[in-house]
Design a protein around this motif. Structure first.
Motif, mmCIF file in Angstrom:
data_model
loop_
_atom_site.group_PDB
_atom_site.id
_atom_site.type_symbol
_atom_site.label_atom_id
_atom_site.label_comp_id
_atom_site.label_asym_id
_atom_site.label_seq_id
_atom_site.Cartn_x
_atom_site.Cartn_y
_atom_site.Cartn_z
ATOM 1 N N VAL A 244 0.844 -1.192 0.000
ATOM 2 C CA VAL A 244 0.000 0.000 0.000
ATOM 3 C C VAL A 244 0.881 1.244 0.000
ATOM 4 C CG1 VAL A 244 -1.753 1.278 1.289
ATOM 5 C CG2 VAL A 244 -1.836 -1.225 1.203
ATOM 6 N N LEU B 244 0.675 5.386 0.133
ATOM 7 C CA LEU B 244 -0.172 6.538 0.434
ATOM 8 C C LEU B 244 0.212 7.723 -0.439
ATOM 9 C CD1 LEU B 244 -0.148 6.381 4.335
ATOM 10 C CD2 LEU B 244 -1.752 5.335 2.738
ATOM 11 N N ASP B 245 -0.692 8.678 -0.542
ATOM 12 C CA ASP B 245 -0.397 9.882 -1.308
ATOM 13 C C ASP B 245 0.132 11.016 -0.433
ATOM 14 O OD1 ASP B 245 -2.690 10.630 0.035
ATOM 15 O OD2 ASP B 245 -3.820 11.183 -1.756
ATOM 16 N N ALA C 52 -1.301 -0.989 -4.248
ATOM 17 C CA ALA C 52 -2.458 -0.102 -4.211
ATOM 18 C C ALA C 52 -2.001 1.301 -3.864
ATOM 19 C CB ALA C 52 -3.467 -0.592 -3.181
ATOM 20 N N VAL D 109 -3.334 4.617 -2.438
ATOM 21 C CA VAL D 109 -4.519 5.016 -1.673
ATOM 22 C C VAL D 109 -4.345 6.395 -1.057
ATOM 23 C CG1 VAL D 109 -5.113 2.615 -1.154
ATOM 24 C CG2 VAL D 109 -3.790 3.924 0.477
ATOM 25 N N SER D 110 -5.449 6.972 -0.699
ATOM 26 C CA SER D 110 -5.472 8.276 -0.052
ATOM 27 C C SER D 110 -5.067 8.144 1.413
ATOM 28 C CB SER D 110 -6.884 8.857 -0.149
ATOM 29 O OG SER D 110 -7.026 9.955 0.720
ATOM 30 N N HIS E 290 -7.804 8.723 4.025
ATOM 31 C CA HIS E 290 -8.724 7.665 4.421
ATOM 32 C C HIS E 290 -8.101 6.677 5.410
ATOM 33 C CE1 HIS E 290 -10.703 9.065 0.669
ATOM 34 N NE2 HIS E 290 -11.715 9.033 1.500
ATOM 35 N N VAL F 134 -13.810 3.318 -0.028
ATOM 36 C CA VAL F 134 -12.696 3.778 -0.866
ATOM 37 C C VAL F 134 -11.512 2.818 -0.774
ATOM 38 C CG1 VAL F 134 -11.001 5.624 -1.172
ATOM 39 C CG2 VAL F 134 -13.398 6.184 -0.773
ATOM 40 N N LEU F 135 -11.150 2.437 0.434
ATOM 41 C CA LEU F 135 -9.993 1.559 0.615
ATOM 42 C C LEU F 135 -10.261 0.155 0.093
ATOM 43 C CD1 LEU F 135 -8.885 2.797 4.130
ATOM 44 C CD2 LEU F 135 -7.838 3.311 1.926
ATOM 45 N N SER F 136 -11.450 -0.353 0.300
ATOM 46 C CA SER F 136 -11.791 -1.680 -0.241
ATOM 47 C C SER F 136 -11.689 -1.696 -1.762
ATOM 48 C CB SER F 136 -13.208 -2.083 0.175
ATOM 49 O OG SER F 136 -13.288 -2.286 1.551
ATOM 50 N N ALA G 164 -9.786 0.239 -3.642
ATOM 51 C CA ALA G 164 -8.368 0.331 -4.033
ATOM 52 C C ALA G 164 -7.661 -1.009 -3.841
ATOM 53 C CB ALA G 164 -7.673 1.418 -3.221
ATOM 54 N N LEU G 165 -7.971 -1.706 -2.768
ATOM 55 C CA LEU G 165 -7.327 -3.002 -2.524
ATOM 56 C C LEU G 165 -7.821 -4.062 -3.505
ATOM 57 C CD1 LEU G 165 -7.269 -3.000 1.366
ATOM 58 C CD2 LEU G 165 -5.384 -2.497 -0.203
#
Length: 61
Positions: free
Chosen positions: A8, A10-11, A31, A33-34, A37, A51-53, A55-56
């Motif tokens: 994962v 992050l941004d 992934a 992800v933001s 979140h 959102v996370l689901s 992306a994953l």
């Protein structure tokens, strides 16, 4: 280093992109992800699971 199911990125505080980060983990799903979140509190938590689901799930395609 142990292998995981998904890496994962992050941004924030650094904005990883599809071309900057995932190449360090060849063969593993990644992934983007933001960070909001995952680490912020407040209204963003209401949409975080969806959102996370997403992306994953996309990382495993």
């Amino acid at each position: 280093m142990a292998a995981g199911d998904v890496v994962v990125f992050l941004d924030e505080p650094y904005g990883f992109t599809a071309d900057d980060g995932p190449e360090a983990f060849p063969g593993l799903p990644c992934a983007l992800v933001s960070g909001r979140h995952l680490t912020w509190y407040g209204p963003s938590l209401a949409e975080a699971p969806r959102v996370l689901s997403g992306a994953l799930r996309a990382a495993h395609r």
